[in-house]
Design a protein around this motif. Structure first.
Motif, PDB file in Angstrom:
ATOM      1  N   ALA A 486       0.805  -1.276  -0.077  1.00 33.35           N
ATOM      2  CA  ALA A 486       0.079  -0.012   0.136  1.00 33.35           C
ATOM      3  C   ALA A 486       0.781   1.275  -0.069  1.00 33.35           C
ATOM      4  CB  ALA A 486      -1.097   0.105   1.087  1.00 33.35           C
ATOM      5  N   PRO A 487       1.771   1.381   0.712  1.00 28.32           N
ATOM      6  CA  PRO A 487       2.660   2.743   0.720  1.00 28.32           C
ATOM      7  C   PRO A 487       3.135   3.178  -0.394  1.00 28.32           C
ATOM      8  CG  PRO A 487       3.446   1.224   2.547  1.00 28.32           C
ATOM      9  CD  PRO A 487       2.487   0.333   1.677  1.00 28.32           C
ATOM     10  N   GLU A 488       3.681   2.357  -1.379  1.00 22.09           N
ATOM     11  CA  GLU A 488       4.033   2.966  -2.591  1.00 22.09           C
ATOM     12  C   GLU A 488       2.936   3.298  -3.514  1.00 22.09           C
ATOM     13  OE1 GLU A 488       7.060   0.326  -4.172  1.00 22.09           O
ATOM     14  OE2 GLU A 488       8.783   1.399  -3.183  1.00 22.09           O
ATOM     15  N   LEU A 489       1.747   2.532  -3.465  1.00 28.56           N
ATOM     16  CA  LEU A 489       0.657   2.794  -4.318  1.00 28.56           C
ATOM     17  C   LEU A 489      -0.172   4.207  -3.773  1.00 28.56           C
ATOM     18  CD1 LEU A 489      -0.901  -0.641  -4.534  1.00 28.56           C
ATOM     19  CD2 LEU A 489       0.173   0.725  -6.527  1.00 28.56           C
ATOM     20  N   ILE A 514      -1.909  -6.533 -17.287  1.00 31.33           N
ATOM     21  CA  ILE A 514      -2.639  -6.560 -15.955  1.00 31.33           C
ATOM     22  C   ILE A 514      -2.449  -5.018 -15.770  1.00 31.33           C
ATOM     23  CG2 ILE A 514      -2.898  -6.763 -13.745  1.00 31.33           C
ATOM     24  CD1 ILE A 514      -3.357  -9.362 -15.347  1.00 31.33           C
ATOM     25  N   THR A 515      -3.582  -4.264 -15.637  1.00 29.66           N
ATOM     26  CA  THR A 515      -3.735  -2.822 -15.213  1.00 29.66           C
ATOM     27  C   THR A 515      -4.691  -2.571 -14.473  1.00 29.66           C
ATOM     28  OG1 THR A 515      -5.276  -2.156 -17.166  1.00 29.66           O
ATOM     29  CG2 THR A 515      -2.882  -1.888 -17.504  1.00 29.66           C
ATOM     30  N   GLY A 516      -4.734  -1.355 -13.704  1.00 29.50           N
ATOM     31  CA  GLY A 516      -5.750  -1.221 -12.701  1.00 29.50           C
ATOM     32  C   GLY A 516      -5.575   0.161 -12.186  1.00 29.50           C
ATOM     33  N   SER A 517      -6.762   0.610 -11.165  1.00 31.01           N
ATOM     34  CA  SER A 517      -6.769   1.698 -10.425  1.00 31.01           C
ATOM     35  C   SER A 517      -6.778   1.463  -9.135  1.00 31.01           C
ATOM     36  CB  SER A 517      -7.749   2.585 -11.022  1.00 31.01           C
ATOM     37  OG  SER A 517      -9.158   2.223 -10.755  1.00 31.01           O
ATOM     38  N   TYR A 518      -5.994   2.159  -8.297  1.00 31.88           N
ATOM     39  CA  TYR A 518      -5.953   2.041  -6.760  1.00 31.88           C
ATOM     40  C   TYR A 518      -6.625   3.151  -6.162  1.00 31.88           C
ATOM     41  CZ  TYR A 518      -4.235   0.909  -1.980  1.00 31.88           C
ATOM     42  OH  TYR A 518      -4.096   0.871  -0.732  1.00 31.88           O
ATOM     43  N   LEU A 519      -7.375   3.140  -5.282  1.00 30.43           N
ATOM     44  CA  LEU A 519      -7.941   4.120  -4.438  1.00 30.43           C
ATOM     45  C   LEU A 519      -7.117   4.353  -3.117  1.00 30.43           C
ATOM     46  CD1 LEU A 519     -11.831   3.424  -4.652  1.00 30.43           C
ATOM     47  CD2 LEU A 519     -10.401   4.833  -6.146  1.00 30.43           C
ATOM     48  N   PRO A 520      -6.579   5.584  -3.100  1.00 27.03           N
ATOM     49  CA  PRO A 520      -5.486   5.789  -2.003  1.00 27.03           C
ATOM     50  C   PRO A 520      -6.312   5.646  -0.693  1.00 27.03           C
ATOM     51  CG  PRO A 520      -5.206   7.534  -3.529  1.00 27.03           C
ATOM     52  CD  PRO A 520      -6.550   6.705  -4.063  1.00 27.03           C
ATOM     53  N   SER A 521      -5.486   5.190   0.299  1.00 30.14           N
ATOM     54  CA  SER A 521      -6.092   4.847   1.565  1.00 30.14           C
ATOM     55  C   SER A 521      -5.333   5.512   2.801  1.00 30.14           C
ATOM     56  CB  SER A 521      -6.105   3.181   1.956  1.00 30.14           C
ATOM     57  OG  SER A 521      -6.668   3.259   3.241  1.00 30.14           O
ATOM     58  N   CYS A 522      -5.716   5.955   3.944  1.00 31.04           N
ATOM     59  CA  CYS A 522      -5.059   6.365   5.071  1.00 31.04           C
ATOM     60  C   CYS A 522      -4.329   4.997   5.556  1.00 31.04           C
ATOM     61  CB  CYS A 522      -6.003   6.833   5.892  1.00 31.04           C
ATOM     62  SG  CYS A 522      -7.246   5.701   6.747  1.00 31.04           S
ATOM     63  N   PHE A 523      -4.928   3.980   5.319  1.00 28.65           N
ATOM     64  CA  PHE A 523      -4.179   2.681   5.681  1.00 28.65           C
ATOM     65  C   PHE A 523      -3.093   2.377   4.615  1.00 28.65           C
ATOM     66  CE2 PHE A 523      -8.358   2.164   7.300  1.00 28.65           C
ATOM     67  CZ  PHE A 523      -8.105   1.432   8.759  1.00 28.65           C
ATOM     68  N   GLY A 524      -1.748   2.559   5.202  1.00 24.92           N
ATOM     69  CA  GLY A 524      -0.455   2.457   4.356  1.00 24.92           C
ATOM     70  C   GLY A 524       0.002   3.859   4.139  1.00 24.92           C
ATOM     71  N   PRO A 536     -10.446  13.760   3.534  1.00 16.92           N
ATOM     72  CA  PRO A 536     -10.085  12.774   3.588  1.00 16.92           C
ATOM     73  C   PRO A 536      -9.465  12.601   2.222  1.00 16.92           C
ATOM     74  CG  PRO A 536     -12.326  13.052   4.121  1.00 16.92           C
ATOM     75  CD  PRO A 536     -11.757  14.465   4.009  1.00 16.92           C
ATOM     76  N   ILE A 537      -8.416  11.378   2.345  1.00 16.28           N
ATOM     77  CA  ILE A 537      -7.401  11.012   1.215  1.00 16.28           C
ATOM     78  C   ILE A 537      -8.326  11.007  -0.197  1.00 16.28           C
ATOM     79  CG2 ILE A 537      -7.456   8.533   1.867  1.00 16.28           C
ATOM     80  CD1 ILE A 537      -4.255   8.953   1.282  1.00 16.28           C
ATOM     81  N   GLN A 538      -9.357  10.486  -0.202  1.00 13.53           N
ATOM     82  CA  GLN A 538     -10.024  10.127  -1.631  1.00 13.53           C
ATOM     83  C   GLN A 538     -10.699  11.363  -1.860  1.00 13.53           C
ATOM     84  OE1 GLN A 538     -11.951   6.471  -1.543  1.00 13.53           O
ATOM     85  NE2 GLN A 538     -10.412   5.389  -0.934  1.00 13.53           N
ATOM     86  N   GLU A 539     -10.733  12.325  -1.359  1.00 15.83           N
ATOM     87  CA  GLU A 539     -11.482  13.704  -1.513  1.00 15.83           C
ATOM     88  C   GLU A 539     -10.398  14.818  -1.933  1.00 15.83           C
ATOM     89  OE1 GLU A 539     -14.944  14.154  -1.335  1.00 15.83           O
ATOM     90  OE2 GLU A 539     -14.800  12.056  -1.287  1.00 15.83           O
ATOM     91  N   LEU A 605     -13.362   6.581   6.707  1.00 16.07           N
ATOM     92  CA  LEU A 605     -11.899   7.233   6.873  1.00 16.07           C
ATOM     93  C   LEU A 605     -11.306   7.755   5.808  1.00 16.07           C
ATOM     94  CD1 LEU A 605     -10.213   4.894   9.547  1.00 16.07           C
ATOM     95  CD2 LEU A 605     -11.508   7.085  10.113  1.00 16.07           C
ATOM     96  N   ASP A 606     -11.567   7.075   4.676  1.00 13.76           N
ATOM     97  CA  ASP A 606     -10.867   7.246   3.145  1.00 13.76           C
ATOM     98  C   ASP A 606     -11.999   8.539   2.476  1.00 13.76           C
ATOM     99  OD1 ASP A 606      -8.690   6.119   3.819  1.00 13.76           O
ATOM    100  OD2 ASP A 606      -9.467   4.113   2.513  1.00 13.76           O
ATOM    101  N   THR A 607     -13.146   8.620   2.716  1.00 13.29           N
ATOM    102  CA  THR A 607     -14.092   9.324   2.245  1.00 13.29           C
ATOM    103  C   THR A 607     -14.729  10.285   2.800  1.00 13.29           C
ATOM    104  OG1 THR A 607     -15.912   7.804   2.447  1.00 13.29           O
ATOM    105  CG2 THR A 607     -14.511   7.482   0.492  1.00 13.29           C
ATOM    106  N   GLY A 608     -14.516  10.329   4.292  1.00 11.53           N
ATOM    107  CA  GLY A 608     -15.259  11.143   4.952  1.00 11.53           C
ATOM    108  C   GLY A 608     -16.880  11.270   4.934  1.00 11.53           C
ATOM    109  N   SER A 609     -17.496   9.854   4.469  1.00 14.63           N
ATOM    110  CA  SER A 609     -18.892   9.756   4.253  1.00 14.63           C
ATOM    111  C   SER A 609     -19.605   9.882   5.524  1.00 14.63           C
ATOM    112  CB  SER A 609     -18.914   8.552   3.666  1.00 14.63           C
ATOM    113  OG  SER A 609     -18.550   7.329   4.307  1.00 14.63           O
ATOM    114  N   LEU A 610     -19.195   9.554   6.728  1.00 19.77           N
ATOM    115  CA  LEU A 610     -19.791   9.524   7.932  1.00 19.77           C
ATOM    116  C   LEU A 610     -19.297  10.401   8.993  1.00 19.77           C
ATOM    117  CD1 LEU A 610     -20.880   5.685   7.847  1.00 19.77           C
ATOM    118  CD2 LEU A 610     -22.465   7.638   7.208  1.00 19.77           C
TER     119      LEU A 610
END
Length: 739
Positions: A486-489, A514-524, A536-539, A605-610
């Motif tokens: 996770a840290p490098e992503l 193989i390709t993809g999109s990673y949603l950053p997280s506070c974890f890592g 929040p990191i995804q905002e 935590l990542d989106t601040g949705s609640l």
């Protein structure tokens, strides 16, 4: 006197062989254990001519062709012979053996061929939990050895233990020579999927020509935690993997065996019934009515767990919970509803249950032991039939070996994984079909200057194999981002991009994108980066997150525009939730949460949705531990590690080191220790003490990227212990809470 003899022919040993890297404890002295394993490994499970023909190292593709064809034509040279297996399970509630186990283990009219005896809660002490060491292993092993059926002589084959979960394996001495390829594994399913207070131990072996796997598990407790038990079962099935004698072959999972025998304290309870009604139905022996409310039966009917398994009819009263030393139902304040926690199931063909019962005369524990006697059809090899089949296969392969080049077709060459999240599996399947004229062997191979065939967040299963002419295999491509990747992503240093190279022996290479999109997280993400994130990191735009990540590493942030928060808001949300809602929560940080709830907490935590965190207190507590575990730089940075160990015995010097940590790291350390001190004020309710909290948190806050040796682990705990003893200078938790 015991009628069980170790396979080396000597009396039972008293030492332990410990395989630290695999978490397996085996009884007997180290030397004796090695002799015993050698005897098992080297014994012939089928005729020697096959062993000699297939065991020679010079065999390559041809060897695999022969093995594959022999497996396909197994019915032509094997026949079925029945053997009796005694399976027993007993949760002993941390007690010492106080009575003979013969009423349980020697209850069959004739001596069984095999004994597989499982225990749970062998030792409930903190020492057993923290160090996986207990004198009760030997005590219960000796009690079992003395209580086996007196009309046969048994060899002690194997012991495997994880904390209080232990599995013992005995066999009639005349069968020893036909056991081979034996391996054992353990899996903890406690907090963070590591702690061994819950989990499973397993043994696999080959008897004649049948593969057998035996699992002893202790699943999550409490009536309303059946989803957690379901998750434990699935985790055990996924994570237990047995190495094969041929290192080129992929590991074997539980379900890859001809016969699977599963026993243990599965902890499934009775739902929707009051305790008095349950006792009334038990008194009337209306077990069928009770079974309609049994959680395990319901989950199996819905095909949620134990798909393909069978359990015999239950015609004995529930085995939990009794007052210790009696047949009296639980009279404690909790007054537990009776339940069939202790179960035995099986999976496979040619299996018949002869007996399934509890043993009420044993009163050592608050559980009653359970046994099942199974008659299992084992595949034996017929010498002449095998020889004819083998020679026919060799002739057929000789005709196939010509100038034909192997070839395959792939169902898809490009795969896209969208919206990948931290600790959330995503999988897609590629079908490989052998469209050539000859069988082929495939394997994913390394690319130039790369250590493995794929990036660490990607796996292909199986990564190698054999395909008969016209055959197909589905290869599962799985993306999974964990604390290592996770840290490098998160920081943008790596992307979800890779090329897999599928190589055919004597054939060409095939390329899979193989390709993809990673949603950053506070974890890592690092503490320094998170302290700079106002939203929040995804905002936040990805470029902004990456820019702030670079600033946090270079310490080049502008004090006016990039003024950091005292601690990450995500950490504050988790700790604040636990402070408000879980100070008195029993078994906090010791009972795992649900993975589905962790995903909700992560997204919140990542989106601040609640504004408030979802999930149970246990799920929030486990999320906090996972957050600390995933930090790329721990709360006490790596550069301070050795210094902390060197002065671990001196409280004042330990505190001095904390005072010189980078500010955000110092703030987080002080905030967490103040919170843990607050929890200790409520130990009468939450059953926490300093020793437990040190064992859980010390290795998360002060660690190295590599494994620690036992001396280092001891010093790490010694260092952190100083901070859970509140000093007059320590401020109250509220004073340390960030604004």
């Amino acid at each position: 006197m015991s009628n069980a003899t170790p396979l080396n022919g000597k009396a039972d040993g008293v030492g332990q062989k410990k395989e630290d890297e695999r978490g397996v404890c085996e009884s007997q002295e180290r030397g004796k254990g090695e002799v015993r394993d050698d005897l098992i490994r080297n014994s012939m499970h089928i005729l020697s001519n096959k062993d000699q023909m297939l065991g020679m190292p010079q065999f390559g593709l041809r060897d695999n062709l022969i093995k594959c064809e022999l497996l396909k034509n197994e019915d032509a040279y094997t026949y079925i012979q029945n053997y009796s297996f005694f399976l027993g399970t007993y949760n002993v509630n941390g007690q010492n053996p106080k009575e003979s186990l013969s009423p349980w283990l020697a209850s069959t009219a004739t001596p069984p061929d095999f004994y597989l005896v499982g225990f749970q809660e062998l030792d409930l002490s903190k020492e057993a939990f923290l160090f996986n060491d207990t004198p009760k292993e030997l005590e219960w092993m000796q009690a079992v050895s003395k209580s086996l059926h007196p009309d046969a002589k048994y060899a002690f084959v194997k012991l495997v233990r994880l904390v209080g979960i232990m599995l013992l394996f005995y066999v009639k001495v005349e069968h020893v020579a036909h056991i081979s390829e034996m391996e054992s594994e353990t899996v903890g399913t406690g907090v963070m999927g590591r702690m061994g207070n819950k989990g499973a131990v397993a043994i696999r072996f080959q008897f004649h020509n049948s593969d057998i796997c035996v699992v002893n598990s202790h699943l999550a407790a409490h009536t309303d935690e059946f989803e957690r038990r379901n998750q434990d079962f699935k985790d055990i099935c996924r994570r237990i993997q047995f190495r094969q004698e041929d290192p080129s072959l992929p590991p074997l999972t539980i379900m890859k065996h001809n016969v699977v025998l599963w026993l243990g304290d599965l902890n499934y309870r009775l739902s929707d019934l009051e305790v008095d009604h349950v006792k009334e139905l038990i008194a009337k022996k209306e077990f069928e009515t009770l079974c309609n409310h049994d959680q395990l039966k319901r989950q199996m009917d819905e095909e949620v767990v134990f798909v393909g398994f069978t359990e015999g009819e239950i015609d004995f009263q529930p085995t939990y919970k009794y007052d210790t030393g009696s047949d009296q139902w639980d009279t404690s304040e909790k007054c537990r509803v009776p339940a069939w926690c202790d179960r035995i199931l099986w999976r496979g063909k040619a299996i018949k249950q002869l007996n399934y019962q509890s043993h009420m005369t044993l009163k050592t524990s608050d559980h009653k032991p359970v046994s099942s006697l199974l008659e299992i059809g084992i595949k034996l090899v017929d010498d002449e039939s095998y020889k004819r089949t083998f020679e026919e296969i060799v002739r057929r392969i000789d005709r196939l070996e010509n100038d034909c080049i192997p070839s395959v077709s792939l169902s898809q060459r490009e795969f896209v994984f969208e919206h990948v999240k931290f600790m959330q599996h995503q999988a897609q399947t590629v079908r490989v079909h052998n469209d050539g004229q000859v069988p082929c062997q495939f394997e994913f191979i390394q690319k130039l200057d790369e250590p493995f065939y794929c990036k660490p967040w990607l796996t292909a299963n199986p990564c190698k194999g054999f395909l008969a002419q016209g055959g197909s295999v589905d290869i599962v491509l799985e993306v999974f981002v964990n604390r290592s990747t996770a840290p490098e992503l998160n920081s943008g240093q790596q992307q979800l991009e890779d090329i897999l190279v599928l190589h055919l022996e004597r054939g060409k290479d095939y390329f899979i994108s193989i390709t993809g999109s990673y949603l950053p997280s506070c974890f890592g993400s690092s503490l320094a980066t998170l302290c700079l994130l106002r939203e929040p990191i995804q905002e936040m735009p990805l470029d902004t997150v990456r820019e702030l990540s670079m600033k946090s590493k270079s310490q080049a942030s502008d004090p006016e525009t990039d003024k950091p928060q005292e601690i990450p808001k995500e950490l504050w949300m988790m700790v604040d939730h636990l402070f408000r809602c879980a100070k008195k929560q029993e078994d906090l940080f010791q009972q795992p949460g649900l993975h589905s709830e962790f995903e909700e907490i992560r997204d919140c935590l990542d989106t601040g949705s609640l504004d408030t965190l979802p999930g149970s207190n246990h799920s929030v507590a486990e999320a906090l531990l996972m957050f600390l575990d995933a930090l790329p730089e721990p709360v006490i940075p790596f550069s301070f590690y050795q210094q902390c160990l060197d002065i671990s015995a001196d409280s004042s010097q330990c505190r001095q080191i904390i005072s010189i940590l980078p500010q955000c790291h110092r703030n987080v350390f002080n905030y967490l220790t103040a919170f843990l001190q607050e929890l200790l004020k409520h130990s009468a309710n939450n059953r926490l003490d300093a020793t437990i909290l040190v064992s859980i948190f010390a290795g998360l806050l002060l660690r190295l990227p590599t494994n620690q040796d036992p001396t280092e682990k001891r010093k790490v705990k010694e260092f952190f212990q100083h901070f859970l003893v509140q000093m007059p200078s320590d401020r109250d938790f509220h004073d340390k809470s960030p604004q």
